[in-house]
Design an enzyme around this catalytic site. Structure first.
Site, PDB file in Angstrom:
ATOM      1  CD  GLU A 185     -18.447 -97.522  -9.611  1.00  0.00           C
ATOM      2  OE1 GLU A 185     -19.074 -96.711 -10.273  1.00  0.00           O
ATOM      3  OE2 GLU A 185     -18.885 -98.647  -9.308  1.00  0.00           O
ATOM      4  CD  GLU A 254     -20.462 -98.959  -4.796  1.00  0.00           C
ATOM      5  OE1 GLU A 254     -21.396 -99.066  -5.618  1.00  0.00           O
ATOM      6  OE2 GLU A 254     -19.724 -97.963  -4.732  1.00  0.00           O
TER       7      GLU A 254
HETATM    8  C1  GAL Z   1     -21.841 -97.304  -8.061  1.00  0.00           C
HETATM    9  C2  GAL Z   1     -21.272 -96.101  -7.322  1.00  0.00           C
HETATM   10  C3  GAL Z   1     -22.106 -95.802  -6.096  1.00  0.00           C
HETATM   11  C4  GAL Z   1     -23.558 -95.758  -6.461  1.00  0.00           C
HETATM   12  C5  GAL Z   1     -23.965 -97.055  -7.125  1.00  0.00           C
HETATM   13  C6  GAL Z   1     -25.406 -97.097  -7.562  1.00  0.00           C
HETATM   14  O1  GAL Z   1     -21.326 -97.409  -9.331  1.00  0.00           O
HETATM   15  O2  GAL Z   1     -19.952 -96.351  -6.938  1.00  0.00           O
HETATM   16  O3  GAL Z   1     -21.689 -94.609  -5.536  1.00  0.00           O
HETATM   17  O4  GAL Z   1     -23.767 -94.689  -7.305  1.00  0.00           O
HETATM   18  O5  GAL Z   1     -23.212 -97.212  -8.273  1.00  0.00           O
HETATM   19  O6  GAL Z   1     -26.238 -96.951  -6.490  1.00  0.00           O
END
Ligand code: GAL
Length: 754
Positions: A185, A254
């Site tokens: 990110e 994600e």
């Molecule tokens: C995303 C990040 C992950 C984790 C997630 C929240 O933005 O890439 O590593 O932190 O948020 O659980």
């Protein structure tokens, strides 16, 4: 002519045989605008995150098998740099950090791996995965155009890639790794940092490509990821996302299955109906790779949690913290994966056409010469809809997608849950703990290991995060003509801390405790304190609760007491204590003596806590008496009676059965727990969950942390004790309690279905 044809046929056959031979052992991973192409085939891939250090190696096979059973094709994991390189150049790849073993197990199960090397990972992991020692390399600035950082990052990334190559773990070598990720990110960060950020991300991409893994690289949330690196989406919904180039597939690295817990926060959950809608919409809009973050969240053992992140990283994932199926989430998604797989051939071969079926209803149809799949969606969050499709009526519940793998039969609707719910409960075992205790003494200025300096020192620059604890010690001398002694109004002590929690001791007594939160780690302790004529000993125990894992240059954020520190209400006005000479001590005595492990715990003088355990009924009578005479509740009296800064130990036998085990720590305050020398993490049940709970407002678009439970209760009451850390008898349980608690209330529980 004929010979020519015959020759050509032979040549073609030879090429075919050769490529078959190659392809039977090694595959090529590439992509086009539709999907990742593995071994010549476009694939719709369902992936799930399982972070190897968040469970034990003994749990891995079961987690991986359950993931496979649940319909996953890929396991995604970050790499945790600070776990692998605890000190410069000293690498560790054992036990929970045995990355190669983990990847090989995934391979044996027949699944692929998506390797997010980072090595900055965020992940609610201590310092975002970057080793703390790196911060102290001269000239270091994290995650920007900075030579020292780039050198270190490249060295570690290369180390991991080389290791994977040596073990032949990339798909092109016959292994399971089909994707790798660099950075994490970085897009939003780059936006904040400006040109140095842009230069760094370009360098990052080139560095990664230069490592020639043979499989595609991704960068999540990086709109300008240079070709051929693929920009991927992170979020609760990604149906509208488009990659950075038209020749790249639409990938979702994600899809948040819930959210993490922070100490002081309520427990977030995401309804599976909503999760399923998000997946179905992504696929209907041409998405071809979707990863659940997390599929199994697990536990932040040790001191691996990021700042204020709870020890449990359950995440409301389809596999719960203990590795058990979360139902109906797990099975409902499994059904969804099955139906997506039925559609896979047509999904990867044609583009869909979209037709409107109503105001808020759509049909997305994938139709080839031989097959047809349809997604019928109702985006109305409140009302069900009856739609006509292909001459037939379909009932669509609010906020749902129906999937018709033959364009006729509704195999699945995201809101129609067929799998039963299974509620889990924590059942007490018959294990009784007989506690012995050891009082952690407040250090005195003359103690070995204590050092003095003018002014207030930043905590992590001193502890280098080898411990949560840092003592600030000083003395306040009060003369007998002090005004406040005559007026009877105690002076006021004000201590500003950059984070994260603080216990204030005045003349050996706990005067009070203060702490921050994830959204505001800084806090002020401000309280009247009782001082006497002469010298008063002030001891401030500053405790770190994990280090930040996200934010622009989070590595520069401070921890500990940096002032102002003042005493007001004395004759001469307000005393500024921040410039005084302070004495310091890193860590606790118990840590120095390794009280948490078998060797350390056996050579100290422990006292038996007879009043707590042996005479329990009597103890309860006393408690009742105290409570009645002081007009306090039973729970208040527990706190009243409990001792701060105490180590407790007990031995216990392992309960029979194979249900996962946990410690119920509800009667304790804050501290850390070890079982047979393994750290099960920080406990902090005294931090109660704020937030507004209430009915999870589904159907409706899920908004981060909208669905909360547990308000007013301990954020985390139960702490996972992996069975593999136990032996049948004589297990050593050690608890360090900072601010007080009733150890007679600690129980060992089993997690079982209700
Ligand atoms: C995303 C990040 C992950 C984790 C997630 C929240 O933005 O890439 O590593 O932190 O948020 O659980």
């Amino acid at each position: 002519m004929c010979t020519n044809i015959r020759n050509r046929v032979w040549i073609i056959l030879a090429i075919l045989c050769f490529s078959l031979l190659i392809c039977s052992t090694k595959a090529v991973v590439s992509y086009d605008r539709k999907a990742l192409i593995i071994n010549g085939q476009r694939r719709i891939l369902i992936s799930g995150s399982i972070h190897y250090p968040r469970s034990t190696p003994e749990m891995w096979p079961d987690l991986i098998n359950k993931a496979k059973e649940g319909g996953l094709d890929v396991i995604q994991t970050y790499i945790f740099w600070n776990g692998h390189e605890p000190s410069p150049g000293k690498y560790y790849f054992g036990d929970r950090y045995d990355l190669v073993k983990f990847i090989k197990l995934v391979h044996e199960a027949g699944l692929y791996v998506s390797l997010r090397i980072g090595p900055y990972v965020c992940a609610e992991w201590n310092f975002g995965g970057i080793p703390v020692w790196l911060k102290y390399v001269p000239g270091m600035v994290f995650r920007t155009e900075n030579e020292p950082f780039k050198i270190a990052m490249q060295k570690f990334t290369k180390k991991i890639v080389d290791m994977m190559k040596e073990e032949k773990l990339f798909e092109t070598q016959g292994g399971p790794i089909i994707l790798s990720q660099i950075e994490n990110e970085y897009g939003p960060m780059q936006w904040e940092i400006g040109s140095a950020g842009k230069a760094y991300s370009k360098w990052t991409a080139a560095m990664a490509l230069g490592l020639s893994t043979g499989v595609p690289w991704i960068m999540c949330k990086q709109e300008d990821a240079p070709y051929p690196i693929i920009n991927t989406c992170n979020g609760f919904y990604c149906e509208g996302f488009n990659p950075n180039s038209v020749n790249q597939p639409k990938m979702w690295s994600e899809n948040w299955t819930g959210w993490f817990m922070e100490f002081g926060g309520a427990i977030p959950n995401r309804p599976v109906e909503d999760l399923a809608v998000s997946v179905a919409r992504f696929i209907q809009n041409g998405g071809s790779f979707m990863n659940y973050y997390m599929y199994h969240g697990g536990t932040n053992f040790d001191r691996t949690a990021g700042v204020f992140v709870a020890t449990s990283y359950d995440y409301d994932a389809p596999l719960d913290e203990y590795g058990l199926l979360r139902e109906p989430k797990y099975s409902h998604l499994k059904e969804l994966h099955k139906v997506i797989k039925l559609c896979e051939p047509v999904l990867v071969s044609v583009d869909s056409t979209m037709t409107s079926l109503g105001d808020k209803q759509e049909a997305h149809v994938f139709k080839s010469k031989t097959s047809c799949a349809a997604f019928l969606s109702n985006y109305d969050t409140n009302n069900a809809a009856k739609v006509m499709f292909g001459g037939f009526p379909y009932d669509l519940p609010p906020w749902s997608v129906s999937i018709l793998p033959d364009c006729k039969t509704e195999y699945f609707n995201t809101a129609k849950i067929r799998s039963p719910s299974i509620l889990m409960k924590m059942v007490p075992t018959s294990t009784r703990f007989l506690w012995e205790s050891y009082k952690e003494e407040i250090p005195s200025l003359s103690d070995a290991g204590t050092f003095a300096q003018d002014g207030l020192l930043e905590q992590i620059s001193m502890t280098r995060d080898t411990t949560d604890y840092f003592w600030y010690l000083t003395e306040i001398t009060i003369s007998s003509d002090e005004r406040f002694l005559k007026t009877g109004v105690d002076p006021f002590l004000t201590i500003c801390s950059a984070g994260h929690a603080l216990h204030v001791f005045v003349n050996g007594q706990l005067a009070g405790t203060a702490y921050g939160s994830l959204s505001s780690p800084k806090f002020t302790f401000s309280q009247k304190i009782n001082l006497r004529v002469g010298t008063n000993k002030i001891a401030l125990l500053s405790t770190a609760v994990g280090l930040p894992n996200a934010g622009v240059h989070y590595e520069t954020w401070n921890t500990g007491i940096l002032g102002p520190a003042t005493l007001s209400g004395v004759n001469s006005g307000t005393w500024d204590m921040s410039k005084w000479k302070w004495s310091y001590k890193i860590g606790t005595r118990g840590e120095d003596m390794s009280l948490h492990n078998v060797t350390g715990s056996s050579f100290e003088e422990w006292k038996e806590e007879s009043f707590v355990v042996k005479d329990q009924p009597f103890f309860f009578i006393i408690k009742k008496f105290w409570a009645e005479t002081r007009n306090l509740s039973q729970s208040e009296i527990t706190t009243y009676k409990s001792q701060p800064l105490t180590w407790y130990k007990s031995s216990f036998a392992t309960p029979e059965g194979n249900e996962p085990l946990a410690l119920d720590m509800n009667t304790m305050g804050k501290g850390q727990v070890w079982v047979n020398g393994h750290s099960i993490g920080r406990h902090w049940p005294a931090y109660k969950a704020r937030g507004s709970c209430g009915r999870c407002n589904y159907p409706g678009i899920y908004i981060e942390k909208k669905c909360l439970s547990n308000c007013g209760q301990a954020t985390q009451r139960w702490y996972h004790v992996p069975r593999s850390w136990l032996k049948p008898f004589g297990n050593l349980l050690v608890v360090f309690e900072e601010w007080g608690g009733d150890p007679s209330g600690i129980t060992l529980v089993k997690r079982t279905p209700q």
